[in-house]
Design an enzyme around this catalytic site. Structure first.
Site, PDB file in Angstrom:
ATOM      1  N   LYS A  77      58.186  53.513  19.697  1.00  0.00           N
ATOM      2  CA  LYS A  77      58.320  54.433  18.562  1.00  0.00           C
ATOM      3  C   LYS A  77      58.970  53.687  17.405  1.00  0.00           C
ATOM      4  O   LYS A  77      59.932  52.928  17.619  1.00  0.00           O
ATOM      5  CB  LYS A  77      59.175  55.631  18.982  1.00  0.00           C
ATOM      6  CG  LYS A  77      59.285  56.724  17.933  1.00  0.00           C
ATOM      7  CD  LYS A  77      60.117  57.888  18.460  1.00  0.00           C
ATOM      8  CE  LYS A  77      60.195  59.034  17.459  1.00  0.00           C
ATOM      9  NZ  LYS A  77      61.023  60.154  17.967  1.00  0.00           N
ATOM     10  N   SER A 115      58.759  64.633  17.651  1.00  0.00           N
ATOM     11  CA  SER A 115      58.440  63.606  16.682  1.00  0.00           C
ATOM     12  C   SER A 115      57.809  62.344  17.292  1.00  0.00           C
ATOM     13  O   SER A 115      57.209  61.560  16.556  1.00  0.00           O
ATOM     14  CB  SER A 115      59.702  63.210  15.923  1.00  0.00           C
ATOM     15  OG  SER A 115      60.642  62.611  16.775  1.00  0.00           O
ATOM     16  N   SER A 128      61.819  65.802  21.114  1.00  0.00           N
ATOM     17  CA  SER A 128      60.855  64.851  20.539  1.00  0.00           C
ATOM     18  C   SER A 128      60.198  63.886  21.520  1.00  0.00           C
ATOM     19  O   SER A 128      59.271  63.186  21.148  1.00  0.00           O
ATOM     20  CB  SER A 128      61.526  64.043  19.426  1.00  0.00           C
ATOM     21  OG  SER A 128      61.624  64.828  18.270  1.00  0.00           O
TER      22      SER A 128
END
Lengths: 486, 94
Positions: free
Chosen positions: A80, A155, A179
């Site tokens: 990420k 996210s 997330s």
């Protein structure tokens, strides 16, 4: 044994690498080719580092040849883009960090490098991890591999989509209010948020420091245990990291869950829960019961306040954390005739609307005269939410709930209404507020073919039990074996 | 406690954000929606409840005070929008 190596999990690939039946270079090439050919339609990656990945794959190959490998040596991963990677652009999906090349590694990245993992690149997310759909990325949304019209969750949407679409073998994400677990659920993969402090946050770009935690998104539960074995542990660079021994998370897998007490909190099965999600989770509870678990009813009475607490605590911490983006030391700089104008231009042009909204809300919640009514009140209710879990865990060793109240919604459906978007995290936020671990495992599909997830939450440092239960569930079902048609 | 447009502008200034013309109305409405929602916390009596931060309280993370090499100056300056003679350059302040 050279077909579709990209589709393997860590647990499937590692033995082949160790026996030298396949080479990490071969797997890496396959994945790079696949990303190049198919990611245009999904937009999971923000940065693909072909040259870096090839070099790391060659090093891994040498290491495997010398018999100095770990279970992660030669495993191609997607990170990420909120995790700092030395020499590799890290944007947080924000214009303000569009050209930021970090001079050091996050602790988790350093640990993965040391273990011999290969970094394919950095994956998409909501800007600064603020969002539930990956639509808040400054570089455009990621699409759900199961249905391009739908969000992948957020996210860590890029991580979940990349794992589901076989654009990597596994990924690391971060979870501040769901997330990791919510995108894992929407993309039909496994996502684990560890106990707060279990994994060092050093080099995780801060959103809400008292809630943020790094964790794995993987194709199967065993992989999540493998990755947690690598990344967990105390770090003197993160003063909130826990100085607690790290068990071997693989050890309990396969032990089964006979006699395990699993709590079912009634507050998570009320109005607003989509009937298909309800049915899939009820079915999952029956499966757990069939495996010998004992279901007990528990109550988490303050659950309905979790979203409200989150949007005070998280935004207050965000407003303070994001004050560092001032156009001076790194990142984008706007034009201004003096310092104040430069700050304003930098932050207004550099941040997207949701980030600015949360900074504003947090600044207000912390401003003179409002601190007690908002931040302090929120932190007190947070203690009540933790108390609910403490009481529940006197009666059970884990609780089982849905991950998300609905399957993945459509791109654009909630962008104009922030509050509705916030409420989509209603089942995941409490674990962050209480600091406890939670895992999402695939437990079904909607009639329209979208994945549904089961969440298991446990007491502080209860990851081993969660992995054990999730593994038993996974072995008894085949939801995780389904792959989206790209 | 509804926020007025003036307060929104004041908060924006505190946060060093300059709002676009249409955004003042939009943010005022959206922030008020969120604040109205979080108002539900006032239903709860929290007197005597200690505010929580860490799930497992961690106090005083001590370490030895050893001299170690920090980040190299050039590396620290590499991402700067403006640099000169080993320093960050900013627009004039006075």
């Amino acid at each position: 044994m050279t077909d579709a190596l990209y589709s393997l999990s860590i647990s499937e690939l590692a033995p082949l690498l160790a026996r030298r039946e396949v080479s990490p270079v071969e797997v890496t090439e396959q994945l790079l080719e696949r990303i190049e050919r198919l990611d245009g339609a999904l937009h999971a990656y923000l940065t693909v580092d072909g040259a870096g990945a090839r070099a790391q794959a060659k090093e891994a190959e040498a290491r495997l040849g010398q018999g100095e490998a770990t279970p992660l040596t030669g495993i191609p991963m997607a990170l990420k883009d909120v995790l700092i990677t030395r020499g590799l652009r890290t944007t947080c999906a924000s214009r303000i960090l569009e050209n930021f090349v970090p001079p050091f590694d996050a602790t988790v990245c350093a640990k993965l490098r040391q273990a011999g993992a290969v970094f394919l690149g950095k994956v998409n997310m909501d800007e600064f991890a603020m969002g539930s759909s990956t639509e808040n990325s400054a570089f455009g949304p990621t699409h759900n591999p199961w249905n391009r019209e739908c969000i992948p969750g957020g996210s860590s949407g890029g991580s979940a989509a990349a794992v589901a679409a076989d654009f990597c073998i596994a990924s690391l994400g971060s979870d501040t209010g769901g997330s990791i677990r919510q995108p894992a659920c929407h993309c039909g993969v496994v996502g684990l948020k560890p106990t707060y402090g279990r994994v060092s946050r050093y080099g995780l770009v801060a959103y809400a420091s008292s809630l943020d935690q790094i964790g794995p998104l993987t194709k199967e539960v065993r992989d999540a245990a493998l990755l947690l074995n690598c990344i967990a542990g105390h770090d003197h660079r993160d003063s909130t990291s826990l100085d607690a021994a790290v068990p071997d998370y693989l050890e309990g897998l396969g032990r089964g869950i006979k006699g395990l007490k699993i709590g079912v909190p009634r507050e998570y099965f009320g109005a607003g829960l989509n009937p298909e999600v309800d049915a899939a989770v009820q079915n999952a509870l029956k499966t757990l019961e069939g495996l010998g678990a004992e279901l007990v009813e528990v109550s988490l009475p303050h659950s309905e306040y979790a979203v409200a607490v989150y949007y005070l605590v998280a935004v207050a911490e965000a407003s303070s954390n994001l004050a560092r983006y001032d156009g001076v030391k790194y990142g984008f700089r706007g034009e201004g005739r003096n310092l104040l104008e430069m700050y304003g231009a930098t932050r207004t042009q550099g941040f997207g609307a949701e980030v600015r909204r949360r900074i504003m809300l947090g600044t207000y919640a912390l401003s003179a005269g409002y601190y007690d009514a908002y931040y302090r009140k929120g932190s007190q209710v947070r203690a009540l939410i933790r108390g609910d879990f403490e009481t529940a865990f006197e009666k059970c060793e884990a609780v089982a709930t849905p991950v998300s109240p609905t399957p993945a919604f459509r791109l654009g459906e909630k962008v104009s209404d922030p509050l509705t978007m916030y409420l989509s995290d209603i089942f995941t936020i409490s674990a962050n507020l209480a600091g406890i671990p939670g895992i999402s495992v695939p437990c079904g599909f909607s009639a329209s073919g979208l994945p549904i997830g089961l969440q298991l939450m446990g007491p502080p440092l209860g990851e081993a039990t969660l992995l054990q239960a999730a593994y038993a569930f996974e072995q008894a079902t085949d939801w995780h074996r389904r792959k989206p048609q790209l | 406690m509804a926020l007025t447009k003036e307060e929104v502008l004041h908060v924006a200034q505190l946060a060093r954000l300059a709002l676009e013309p249409g955004e003042v109305e939009l943010f005022t409405r959206q922030l008020n929606d969120i604040l109205a929602y979080v108002e539900k916390l006032q239903e709860l009596d929290t007197s005597g409840v200690t505010p929580m931060a860490h799930v497992i309280p961690v106090f005083n993370a001590f370490r030895e005070d050893e001299v170690k090499t920090g980040l190299d100056r050039d590396a620290a300056l590499d991402n700067a929008p403006g640099r000169e003679e080993g320093s960050f350059v900013v627009p004039r302040i006075i």
